[in-house]
Design an enzyme around this catalytic site. Structure first.
Site, mmCIF file in Angstrom:
data_model
loop_
_atom_site.group_PDB
_atom_site.id
_atom_site.type_symbol
_atom_site.label_atom_id
_atom_site.label_comp_id
_atom_site.label_asym_id
_atom_site.label_seq_id
_atom_site.Cartn_x
_atom_site.Cartn_y
_atom_site.Cartn_z
ATOM 1 C CG ASP A 13 -1.967 0.834 1.200
ATOM 2 O OD1 ASP A 13 -2.031 1.796 0.231
ATOM 3 O OD2 ASP A 13 -2.892 0.728 2.020
ATOM 4 C CG ASP A 107 -3.314 4.078 -3.403
ATOM 5 O OD1 ASP A 107 -4.329 3.136 -3.956
ATOM 6 O OD2 ASP A 107 -3.311 4.777 -2.719
ATOM 7 C CD GLU A 108 -5.895 0.002 -1.669
ATOM 8 O OE1 GLU A 108 -6.250 -0.397 -0.599
ATOM 9 O OE2 GLU A 108 -6.715 0.375 -2.627
#
Lengths: 409, 371
Positions: A13, A107-108
């Site tokens: 993350d 973003d993960e």
């Protein structure tokens, strides 16, 4: 009894992703409170740096609220290409450690290390290597969470933030979840947390022990899932291939609230083109077309209708959306418009019988070809050119491949 | 109003209008039928404002009268009843229905509320055999569009040209087209192109059961009236321009394939089982020099599996591969009856003509799929 599973999932993350990327590309921003916003006059904070978080600046605040809390905050207009490029590059790092990974959002990411962790000296060592590789290549931080399923891996990364690495081992699940408030769990928002609180359930342990019948009664079939979540169990597998799309839609908050039909029509055409183009690109056709309208006061509703034949033709989508608009008596100015195509099938490439329609198809193909080469909306309809268009910041559900891979400016 | 009617008679007449009367409750009067009971003859009228039916009904009328009766409810009652029914109106709101030991009171509407039968002016007429009209409808209706935004496609085109005393009926949904031409006598002086709504044509079929009965067609400016025996069937016409069908029919397709209709149909049906989820896409490979069948029909779906079938056909020409929506072909094959059929092909992206061997009057055009 905690979840016993043989899987090892690692969650990467990124920390304040958009803000970190901006700080990295512009050294003057480093160490300062910044917020990434869209370019329109009515945009909101999408990401804020850790420096800005100290002042209480939150995602979703408008610029005035942010400025009041942190007068020297620096606003940066989001640059989608930077983020999607970084996201695509990150997949190269992940693929060094396992072929089974899922880019969950921009973003993960989740990596399934079950079959590969022993090759690289264990999952914790992989986590460290990934952190280091990202730091070396992009200069930005991320948090790594490791767990026996994606729920716990995500929880570990949340608990390890920022710039951390945390491992929830199967044997520690019970103790780690014991006093953890339920809303810390991925997938439990404040609304569900509030409803659980009414049942006297505040911690994960209480949720895991709650009787199934009670949860089923209150939440229906989702009750079972909630109970499992309380025990740290999540059966969602990692999706390594892009999912078959269920719908293709675009919506946008307009630069200013509009009321004039002429203006609404121009935006509808633009949204229809975005939807049609994406459907054509990924070879989908759909029959159900939905129109989404949000009024100035944020009241939002949608209307949907079916067309006679599966389509990905911009004009068919537009005509249907327009027809639905005609059936609505607008009670206020419009703040947001959206168009969505669903009931999708793979385009069977049926050739139309009538010459004019074959021509229309060829025109769309030619336009797509030009826009693929020179960028979106380089070749478009005259009625659209009148519109100004602000660049929004991409949706967090953006993915590097498949139908959610939206082209951005 | 006071009368008696047999169960069979009223059940048949009511079943004829069930698809016309309104089921949704938008205009209550349209869910009613109009009954005019007269000593010299009685008839009923039903309409959805697009289509209207007027049919005679056999009744023993003791006291004449008119009334609008809920069509669905009365039909449900009639189905449950044995023997003869006695109708007696109380006023313009209520009707008493008696049969055997049963007694019903049915809420009705006054006859003045029923929509007037449209007046037709400047009409032209022609006469056609019911059997022929039925054939023309059956062989084209399946290819017409349904609730298409190109609304003219939601009907059948009736095209008459006085010079060759023929009538042509065409249906198309934009991907395939069916066309049938029949010779007939008509007194119509000018060329006429009228578009008749699909639903109307579909309903008309139930009155065309006797082959040699004459059907009188009356063409007005906005309406079309069919008169079969004593039944009058009226429909509004679809306004607008129908696509130029003559342009769409391939004229000089060079590659001709002759095959057994039944063998081909069965093979196609089997193969398309595997492609139902993928728009019925099937692949045709023609190869003159193949040792087994020189047509291979195949389909594949990565999630389900594959199917392949060889069919012996009479084909001369280069190898040719093309894709089709099997449903389009099967729909046409379903209304054909000759032993052999002919496919006329050009190339993988051009329209294909399908017809019965030795019959030039009925032609089906199917557009291929890109493979």
């Amino acid at each position: 009894m905690a979840a016993v599973t043989s899987k090892t999932i690692l969650c990467v993350d990124m920390d304040a992703f958009f803000a970190s990327v901006e700080q990295q590309t512009n050294p003057k921003l480093r160490g300062k409170p910044i917020a990434v916003i869209g370019s329109g006059g009515r945009t909101v904070v999408t990401t804020r740096s850790y420096e800005a978080r100290k002042y209480g600046v939150k995602t979703g605040m408008n610029v005035y609220e942010a400025k009041r809390l942190c007068p020297h905050i620096i606003f940066v207009i989001g640059d989608n290409e930077k983020y999607t490029h970084t996201c695509r590059e990150l997949t190269k790092i992940y693929s060094q450690f396992t072929p089974d990974f899922e880019i969950y959002s921009v973003d993960e990411a989740f990596l399934d290390l079950t079959t590969t962790h022993h090759l690289f000296g264990g999952s914790e060592s992989i986590g460290k290597s990934i952190k280091q590789a990202i730091k070396d290549k992009f200069g930005i931080n991320c948090t790594v969470g490791i767990g026996p399923d994606i729920l716990l891996a995500k929880l570990a990364s949340d608990l390890g933030k920022p710039d951390g690495i945390k491992w929830i081992k199967p044997e520690d699940v019970e103790s780690d979840l014991k006093d953890l408030p339920v809303k810390e769990l991925w997938g439990i928002g404040s609304k569900i947390a509030d409803r659980l609180a009414l049942l006297g359930i505040k911690t994960c342990e209480e949720l895991g022990r709650a009787p199934s019948s009670l949860l089923r009664n209150k939440f229906g079939i989702y009750g079972e899932t909630l109970k499992a979540m309380g025990m740290g169990i999540c059966n969602r597998p990692i999706q390594t291939k892009p999912e078959d799309a269920k719908s293709i839609g675009h919506s946008m908050t307009l630069p200013k609230d509009i009321w004039e039909r002429k203006e609404i029509k121009a935006y509808l055409l633009m949204l229809s083109e975005m939807v049609g183009r994406r459907a054509r690109k990924h070879r989908y056709m759909g029959r159900t077309i939905a129109l989404v309208i949000r009024y100035t006061d944020f009241e939002t509703f949608s209307k949907q209708g079916t067309v006679s034949d599966f389509t990905n033709d911009t004009h068919v989508i537009y005509e249907k959306a327009l027809k639905m608009l005609d059936g609505i008596k607008l009670k206020d100015k419009i703040r947001l418009l959206g168009v969505c195509l669903s009931s999708l099938i793979n385009d069977p490439h049926q050739i139309p019988l009538v010459e004019e329609e074959r021509k229309r198809k060829s025109i769309l193909q030619a336009m797509d070809y030009v826009n693929d080469k020179y960028g979106e909306f380089k070749l478009t309809w005259g009625s659209y050119i009148m519109q100004e268009r602000d660049a929004g910041v991409i949706s967090p559900s953006w993915k590097p491949s498949g139908v959610k891979s939206v082209n951005v400016k | 109003m006071k009368l008696s009617v047999s169960k069979d008679e009223i059940q048949e007449k009511l079943s004829n209008i069930q698809n016309i009367v309104e089921k949704r409750n938008t205009m209550p009067i349209l869910s009613h039928f109009f009954l005019d009971a007269g000593k010299k003859g009685s008839y009923i009228v039903a309409t959805d404002l697009e289509t209207a039916i007027k049919e005679p009904i056999e009744m023993k009328v003791e006291k004449e009268g008119k009334l609008c009766i809920p069509a669905r409810k009365l039909f449900e009652i009639v189905r449950e009843i044995e023997g003869e029914l006695l109708f007696e109106s109380v006023d313009e709101q209520w009707l008493k229905v008696k049969a055997g030991t049963s007694d019903f009171r049915l809420a009705c509407l006054p006859p003045s509320e029923f929509p007037a039968w449209p007046l037709m002016e400047d009409v032209e007429e022609m006469t056609i055999d019911a059997g022929m009209l039925m054939e023309m409808i059956e062989k084209t209706i399946y290819s017409a569009g349904e609730s298409d935004t190109r609304y003219t496609l939601n009907g059948l085109l009736f095209h008459t040209r006085p010079q060759d005393t023929a009538i042509t009926v065409v249906g198309t949904d934009g991907h395939r087209l069916a066309l049938i031409v029949k010779q007939m006598e008509s007194e119509i002086k000018n060329e006429k192109k009228i578009i008749v709504p699909r639903k109307a044509v579909s309903e008309l079929r139930r009155f065309l059961s006797k082959d040699d009965e004459k059907v009188k067609i009356v063409i007005g400016k906005n309406h079309l009236l069919f008169r079969v025996a004593d039944v009058e069937f009226l429909t509004r016409l679809i306004e607008g321009t129908y696509p130029n069908y003559e342009h769409v029919i391939p004229q000089g397709n060079e590659k001709k394939v002759l095959m057994k209709r039944e063998t081909f149909t069965k093979a196609l049906r089997r193969v398309s089982v595997m492609s139902r989820e993928r728009a019925n896409a099937v692949r045709f490979d023609f190869d003159e020099s193949a040792s087994g069948g020189n047509l291979i029909i195949s389909s594949s779906n990565p999630d389900i599996g594959e199917a392949r079938e060889e069919v012996a056909v009479d084909y001369k020409g280069d190898k040719l591969s093309m894709g089709f929506n099997a449903r389009y072909l099967l729909d046409s094959l379903g209304v054909m009856s000759s032993e052999n059929i002919v496919l006329e092909l050009q190339d993988p992206l051009s329209p294909v003509l399908m017809r019965e061997e030795g019959n030039e009057d009925y032609r089906c055009v199917v557009m291929p799929m890109r493979i």
